[in-house]
Structure formats: C-alpha cells, structure tokens
Write a protein that holds these residues in place. Sequence first.
Motif, PDB file in Angstrom:
ATOM      1  N   UNK A   8       0.868  -1.053   0.089  1.00 52.07           N
ATOM      2  CA  UNK A   8      -0.002   0.159   0.009  1.00 52.07           C
ATOM      3  C   UNK A   8       0.947   1.498  -0.028  1.00 52.07           C
ATOM      4  N   UNK A   9       1.929   1.277   0.644  1.00 52.81           N
ATOM      5  CA  UNK A   9       2.941   2.359   0.682  1.00 52.81           C
ATOM      6  C   UNK A   9       3.361   2.795  -0.640  1.00 52.81           C
ATOM      7  N   UNK A  10       3.044   2.175  -1.669  1.00 53.23           N
ATOM      8  CA  UNK A  10       3.535   2.612  -3.190  1.00 53.23           C
ATOM      9  C   UNK A  10       2.776   3.738  -3.317  1.00 53.23           C
ATOM     10  N   UNK A  11       1.675   3.682  -2.797  1.00 57.32           N
ATOM     11  CA  UNK A  11       0.903   5.100  -3.037  1.00 57.32           C
ATOM     12  C   UNK A  11       0.327   5.701  -1.673  1.00 57.32           C
ATOM     13  N   UNK A  12       1.500   6.257  -1.092  1.00 54.11           N
ATOM     14  CA  UNK A  12       0.958   7.000   0.199  1.00 54.11           C
ATOM     15  C   UNK A  12       0.223   8.155  -0.001  1.00 54.11           C
ATOM     16  N   UNK A  13      -0.090   8.706  -1.267  1.00 54.80           N
ATOM     17  CA  UNK A  13      -0.951   9.820  -1.475  1.00 54.80           C
ATOM     18  C   UNK A  13      -2.325   9.332  -1.655  1.00 54.80           C
ATOM     19  N   UNK A 176       8.240 -15.821   2.063  1.00 52.23           N
ATOM     20  CA  UNK A 176       6.915 -15.759   2.061  1.00 52.23           C
ATOM     21  C   UNK A 176       6.333 -14.945   1.017  1.00 52.23           C
ATOM     22  N   UNK A 177       7.056 -13.780   0.807  1.00 53.27           N
ATOM     23  CA  UNK A 177       6.754 -12.665  -0.184  1.00 53.27           C
ATOM     24  C   UNK A 177       8.029 -11.960  -0.732  1.00 53.27           C
ATOM     25  N   UNK A 178       7.679 -11.771  -1.772  1.00 51.37           N
ATOM     26  CA  UNK A 178       8.444 -10.923  -2.659  1.00 51.37           C
ATOM     27  C   UNK A 178       7.990  -9.341  -3.144  1.00 51.37           C
ATOM     28  N   UNK A 179       8.567  -8.528  -2.914  1.00 48.83           N
ATOM     29  CA  UNK A 179       8.302  -7.228  -3.400  1.00 48.83           C
ATOM     30  C   UNK A 179       8.753  -6.876  -4.736  1.00 48.83           C
ATOM     31  N   UNK A 180       7.915  -6.540  -5.634  1.00 47.89           N
ATOM     32  CA  UNK A 180       8.290  -6.901  -7.178  1.00 47.89           C
ATOM     33  C   UNK A 180       8.543  -5.359  -7.816  1.00 47.89           C
ATOM     34  N   UNK A 181       9.522  -4.864  -8.243  1.00 48.67           N
ATOM     35  CA  UNK A 181       9.861  -3.789  -8.965  1.00 48.67           C
ATOM     36  C   UNK A 181      11.146  -3.839  -9.658  1.00 48.67           C
ATOM     37  N   UNK A 217       3.335 -11.954  -4.363  1.00 47.61           N
ATOM     38  CA  UNK A 217       4.121 -11.261  -5.370  1.00 47.61           C
ATOM     39  C   UNK A 217       3.639  -9.715  -5.408  1.00 47.61           C
ATOM     40  N   UNK A 218       4.171  -8.679  -4.522  1.00 47.46           N
ATOM     41  CA  UNK A 218       3.652  -7.521  -4.217  1.00 47.46           C
ATOM     42  C   UNK A 218       4.245  -6.512  -5.168  1.00 47.46           C
ATOM     43  N   UNK A 219       3.564  -5.829  -5.952  1.00 48.94           N
ATOM     44  CA  UNK A 219       4.244  -4.576  -6.599  1.00 48.94           C
ATOM     45  C   UNK A 219       4.508  -3.571  -5.569  1.00 48.94           C
ATOM     46  N   UNK A 220       5.803  -2.672  -6.177  1.00 44.48           N
ATOM     47  CA  UNK A 220       6.033  -1.643  -5.187  1.00 44.48           C
ATOM     48  C   UNK A 220       6.990  -0.653  -6.088  1.00 44.48           C
ATOM     49  N   UNK A 221       7.207   0.526  -5.443  1.00 42.58           N
ATOM     50  CA  UNK A 221       8.274   1.396  -6.028  1.00 42.58           C
ATOM     51  C   UNK A 221       7.955   1.524  -7.685  1.00 42.58           C
ATOM     52  N   UNK A 222       6.831   2.153  -7.879  1.00 44.20           N
ATOM     53  CA  UNK A 222       6.370   2.414  -9.512  1.00 44.20           C
ATOM     54  C   UNK A 222       7.042   3.700  -9.886  1.00 44.20           C
TER      55      UNK A 222
END
Length: 243
Positions: A8-13, A176-181, A217-222
């Motif tokens: 969720x912090x990918x979009x703090x705004x 258990x989780x990968x942050x994907x970017x 597999x969680x998207x981050x840092x767009x």
Amino acid sequence: MLIPGLVSVTFRQLTIEEIGALATECGLQAVEWGGDVHVPPGDFAAARRALDTGLKVAAYGSYYRAGVSDRTDLAPILETAAELDAPFVRVWAGTSGSEECPDRTPVIEALQHAVEHAEAMGTKIALEYHRNTLTDTLDSTVQLLDEVDGVVSYWQPRGGQDVFSAVHEVRTLEPVTAHVFSWGTGGFNERFPLAERRDLWKPVLTELARDGVERNALLEFVLDDSPEQFREDAKTLLGWLKP
C-alpha cells in the motif's frame, strides 16, 4: 501459487479506498497494508476499512525495528494485525548492516520476543530483506533465520541485481513474499517499468512458484509514483504469472 498484489505504501498519497479500487481494477488480489500511513497501529477503524476493500490481506507492513524500537510498540502492531487477520507482520532487523553490527544479540532477542507474541496472536513475524539491517546479505539473513526460531523472510532485489544471484537468494530463503519492482544500479532513484527487468523476474517468479507453496508477489516502487505506470506494471506481472 503466487498471489499478485501490491504494497500500500507504493501510493502513500492515495486513501485506503482508492488503493482498493486501483488494485481491483488491475486484477490484483492482495495488499500489504502499511502501518505508517494507511493502517497505523491501534487504528482499528482503518483496519476495518482495509478489509472492506474485499482484497486479501497479504501482511501488515510495520516499521518495528527489532532491537531498536521500544518493545511496548509491539502490542498495538500485533493487535492491529489481528484486526486485519494478517498472516504476517513485516518487521525490520535493526538499523545497522551486518558488517556494522558486531553484537547481534539485541536484535535476536527482540525478534524472538516478537515471534512468541505474534504466535499467540495468530500471526507470524516476517523480515524485510533490506540494506542497513541484519538482512542486508544472504549469509546474514540465513544466519538470522537460524538464530531466531519461527521467523520467516521476505525477498526483494537489489538495484541492478543479476538474475543468477537473485534466483539463488530466492531458492535459499524460500521467502513468503517478494516485493516486485525494477531498479537500475541507482536503486530507489533509478526506477524502470517492471517489464524492463523481465530477465530477472521471469526466472525469479518461476523459482517462487516451483514448490507450489502460496506466496505473495507484491508490486512496489512504481516509476514516478504513477497510477498509470502501475496499471502497466500490474498487466506485466499478471502476464508473467499466467501458466
């Protein structure tokens, strides 16, 4: 099975509801809800709003620094994770890298304390895989997993990381989780569309799915923190996850 989602912090705004709508529009299934903006510790109303999005809770992303944060900070974090029914609570292994931390004991003891209390609340403690912590290298992370009974690991790539070391790390850690970017060698300040690191992510995702265990597999840092780019990245990720 890999569960596609976002941090969720990918979009703090954006609000909780806006994040839920964007994720749903993109065909994603899960969210790691951040404890700094969207669901602060003790804010059960925010936790219920997160649940109302209808998306699976991948984890509760805390900013608890084991061995540094006051242990009294842990209780509201775990209570909020319980309200979310989060399977994992992400924490950080201190504030110093493994080469700068001659005494690992405070971090180890704080993590063991966290694991025991998390188990009592029906969740698990998961370690962010990150520089300036004791999970800054594969060897140090493996050592920490041996030192703390019951803790599990996340994984994310370093900027410009080569595919061979990435797959080796994933195979070793079984995260258990990968942050994907996609990052260049400049790291956080050199972001690319996800598709530009197909060379890395296709083999990594294959390795993550190899044993059939459910992982996130969680998207981050767009790039440019852009919802439009996020839509493209989500389409890319979902395309890679198709059988």
